[in-house]
Structures are given as structure tokens and as C-alpha cells.
Design an enzyme around this catalytic site. Structure first.
Site, mmCIF file in Angstrom:
data_model
loop_
_atom_site.group_PDB
_atom_site.id
_atom_site.type_symbol
_atom_site.label_atom_id
_atom_site.label_comp_id
_atom_site.label_asym_id
_atom_site.label_seq_id
_atom_site.Cartn_x
_atom_site.Cartn_y
_atom_site.Cartn_z
ATOM 1 N N ASP A 42 14.986 34.797 24.320
ATOM 2 C CA ASP A 42 15.798 35.419 25.376
ATOM 3 C C ASP A 42 14.883 36.158 26.349
ATOM 4 O O ASP A 42 14.231 37.133 25.978
ATOM 5 C CB ASP A 42 16.784 36.434 24.777
ATOM 6 C CG ASP A 42 17.538 37.171 25.882
ATOM 7 O OD1 ASP A 42 18.365 36.532 26.558
ATOM 8 O OD2 ASP A 42 17.272 38.374 26.103
ATOM 9 N N TYR A 47 12.466 40.546 33.758
ATOM 10 C CA TYR A 47 11.423 40.983 32.806
ATOM 11 C C TYR A 47 10.018 40.598 33.272
ATOM 12 O O TYR A 47 9.029 41.068 32.702
ATOM 13 C CB TYR A 47 11.657 40.387 31.399
ATOM 14 C CG TYR A 47 12.963 40.743 30.746
ATOM 15 C CD1 TYR A 47 13.769 41.761 31.238
ATOM 16 C CD2 TYR A 47 13.411 40.050 29.624
ATOM 17 C CE1 TYR A 47 14.987 42.069 30.641
ATOM 18 C CE2 TYR A 47 14.615 40.365 29.013
ATOM 19 C CZ TYR A 47 15.400 41.368 29.540
ATOM 20 O OH TYR A 47 16.597 41.670 28.935
ATOM 21 N N LYS A 72 18.172 35.132 32.463
ATOM 22 C CA LYS A 72 19.220 35.860 33.197
ATOM 23 C C LYS A 72 18.896 35.936 34.687
ATOM 24 O O LYS A 72 17.739 36.118 35.057
ATOM 25 C CB LYS A 72 19.335 37.301 32.657
ATOM 26 C CG LYS A 72 19.366 37.384 31.140
ATOM 27 C CD LYS A 72 19.521 38.810 30.618
ATOM 28 C CE LYS A 72 19.283 38.846 29.122
ATOM 29 N NZ LYS A 72 17.874 38.886 28.728
ATOM 30 N N HIS A 105 22.862 38.974 34.569
ATOM 31 C CA HIS A 105 22.245 40.075 33.816
ATOM 32 C C HIS A 105 23.198 41.263 33.632
ATOM 33 O O HIS A 105 23.159 41.952 32.631
ATOM 34 C CB HIS A 105 20.967 40.536 34.524
ATOM 35 C CG HIS A 105 19.977 41.175 33.611
ATOM 36 N ND1 HIS A 105 18.641 40.885 33.627
ATOM 37 C CD2 HIS A 105 20.120 42.108 32.647
ATOM 38 C CE1 HIS A 105 18.010 41.600 32.705
ATOM 39 N NE2 HIS A 105 18.888 42.353 32.102
#
Ligand code: NAP
Length: 293
Positions: A42, A47, A72, A105
Site C-alpha cells: 500500500d 508518500y 492513492k 486518499h
């Protein structure tokens, strides 16, 4: 162990999370996870490590179809055409021509119409075979209600904060009623002890009731919490960049918690959220620009 999503696609129940995994450590963490038996990663555009996740998968043994990749869309890419383009950015960085699960997200309360338009783009990507399943994250029951009223495809997954100190039973119930798989973020309570995220937090990893259950099974607190998720039908995506802890977190398929033990963990819920309130706009954070692939 796998769950079957509401469109028939299967998802490995346990995956590796990579939030706050520095890019330079992410490839090795993904390689360690795949070597330990994980088949689900994930990540998220926000990120900043999708490229390194893709590198880790390519350097590892399993073929691409045997690894479930979830990522996401960030809020700054919400809107129909922007979200179609966000798929290109994500797939390009991950080095894949399809995603297994692509999710929003979080709801953007200051521009919910763009959140809906973003979800409609996910529906287009699903119809085109560029994603195998679509979903959401941090959606509360009222966000789900508004989304379901405005769109055609019921999300396959809702990824939300769930650990023993904050279990969100109302959101889990709304997910269940709609056939949405609840996926736990901070499943071992990371947000209750991330370094530098403020003092005076109660660290769930140090909870005596969880240690007691662990002692009865010869398991660690992290393993007990992961088992609690799995037995209650939740997907969980613990994060670690440490190979020993990555293995520890996957070593949860050889013991079973009793119903009393599950209930003792359920009783720890404080009802107090640790993460951001999904009904609060965070203009500075939302404005973060996601680079091209
Ligand atoms: P978490 O997985 O509950 O906990 C991660 C923390 O626990 C890290 O500090 C990690 O440090 C440590 N840790 C890992 N295994 C351990 C073990 N066996 N014993 C003791 N400590 C251990 O928290 P999280 O990262 O917040 O959540 C997991 C994933 O959920 C994220 O990585 C991300 O993929 C996703 N997430 C999504 C959202 C969202 O808004 N959708 C928000 C937060 C997280 P080391 O790395 O040093 O082991």
C-alpha cells in the site's frame, strides 16, 4: 489469507504500508516484505515513494500479477481529468500498466464536488481495465452516503484509521452494510507513537491488556493487533522498514484469538481520533503538488 472484494477481485488480507518510509529505504523494505511472503503493498502519490515501491517489486521474485499494488490519488489531483492524469503519474512511477486498487486518499470537504468527479474518473479507469478495483480512504458514513448517491460503482475498500484505541465501529458498520471492505491504517497503532508527532499520546503498543493476550500466545503486541484485524474481517497494512519487524508482522497465521480476547481488545476503544479529521479542510496540505512520472 485473502478477502474477496465486492467485484470478485481478491486482495491479500495483509499488506506492507510505506507511509513515512524514506524513498531510499523503501525498495529494500518492499524486497524484504515480498521475501517474507507479503503479496500486497500500500503506497500513495503523497508518500513520494511510488517509484521505489515499483523498483522493489521488479527486483523481487514474484511476477507482477502475483503482487497486489494499491495506491492513492492525492487531493490536488481531484477532478475528472486531473484524476485520469493522476493514474498516469502513479502507473508511470510504479512501472506498471495497471493498478490493483486505486483509491481516493481522503474526502476534500472544501471541494466535495471535485472528490465526486475524481471518483467518477476511477470508475472510468475501472471500466477501461486500467485498475482492477477502486475505493476510498478516510470516508465517514455521511461521505459514503453522498458518494453512493452520486456515482455508480460501490467502493471496494474504505481505508480508515483502526487500531485498538480508535476502532470507528460506526464507519465499519457503514462499510459492511454497503459491501465495502474496511482496511485498517495504523493497524498496530503507529499514529499513537510516531516519533515527533507530539507528546502525551497513549501508545497502544504499550497497552497491558494487549501484552497479556500476547503472552498467552507467545506473540508480540503487533502480532496480536494484526490478528484482531484479520479475525474481524479487516485488511491491515502495517508499515515497517525494519526487516525483522516486517517478518514479525507477517507471522500471524499460526494462532487464533478467542472471542473473549477479541472482546477485551474491542473494549480498549477510546473513541478518540489520532489522525486528521476527515471533515476538516487542510488547504496547505491539500495543495501539495504530485510530480509527473
Ligand atoms: P502502523 O503500521 O500501525 O505502525 C508503523 C510504526 O510501527 C512505525 O513507526 C514502525 O517503525 C513501527 N513498527 C512496525 N512494526 C512493528 C513491530 N512489529 N513492533 C514495534 N513497532 C513496529 O502505522 P502507519 O504507518 O500509520 O499505518 C500503516 C500504513 O497505513 C501506512 O504505512 C500507510 O500505507 C497507510 N496509512 C494510510 C493513511 C491514510 O490516510 N489513508 C494514513 C496513515 C497510514 P519501523 O518502520 O521502524 O519498524
Amino acid at each position: 489469507m485473502e478477502f474477496t472484494l465486492n467485484n470478485g477481485v481478491t486482495i491479500p488480507a495483509l499488506g506492507l504500508g510505506v507511509f513515512q518510509s524514506p524513498p531510499e529505504q523503501t525498495t529494500a523494505a518492499v524486497e524484504a516484505a515480498l521475501a517474507a511472503g507479503y503479496r500486497h503493498i500500500d503506497t500513495a502519490a503523497a508518500y513520494g515513494n511510488e517509484r521505489e515501491v515499483g523498483d522493489g517489486i521488479r527486483r523481487s521474485g514474484p511476477d507482477r500479477p502475483d503482487v497486489f499494488i494499491e495506491t492513492k490519488v492525492w487531493v490536488s489531483d481531484y477532478g475528472h481529468d486531473q484524476t485520469l492524469h493522476a493514474w498516469k503519474k502513479a502507473a508511470g512511477k510504479l512501472g506498471t500498466d495497471y493498478l490493483d486498487l486505486f483509491i481516493l486518499h481522503q474526502p476534500a470537504p472544501d471541494r466535495f464536488e471535485k472528490t465526486i468527479a475524481a471518483y467518477k474518473a476511477l470508475e472510468t479507469l475501472l471500466a477501461d481495465g486500467r485498475v482492477r478495483a477502486i475505493g476510498v480512504s478516510n470516508f465517514m458514513p455521511h461521505h459514503l452516503e453522498e458518494l453512493l448517491a452520486a456515482t455508480d460503482v460501490v467502493p471496494a475498500v474504505n481505508q480508515i484509521e483502526v487500531h485498538p484505541y480508535f476502532a470507528q465501529p460506526a464507519v465499519q458498520a457503514a462499510d459492511a452494510v454497503n459491501g465495502i471492505l474496511t482496511q485498517a491504517w495504523s493497524p498496530i497503532g503507529g499514529i499513537t507513537f510516531y516519533p515527533g508527532w507530539g507528546e502525551n499520546r497513549r501508545n497502544v503498543m504499550e497497552e497491558p491488556a494487549i501484552a497479556a493476550v500476547g503472552n498467552a500466545h507467545g506473540k508480540t503486541p503487533a502480532q496480536v493487533m494484526l490478528r484482531w484485524h484479520l479475525q474481524q474481517g479487516r485488511s491491515a497494512i502495517p508499515k515497517s522498514t525494519n526487516p525483522a519487524r516486517i517478518s514479525e508482522n507477517f507471522n500471524v497465521f499460526d494462532f487464533e484469538l478467542s472471542s473473549d480476547e477479541l472482546a477485551a481488545i474491542d473494549a480498549l476503544d477510546t473513541g478518540v481520533r489520532n489522525g486528521p479529521d476527515p471533515d476538516e479542510a487542510r488547504p496547505e496540505r491539500f495543495a501539495m503538488v504530485i510530480p509527473e512520472a
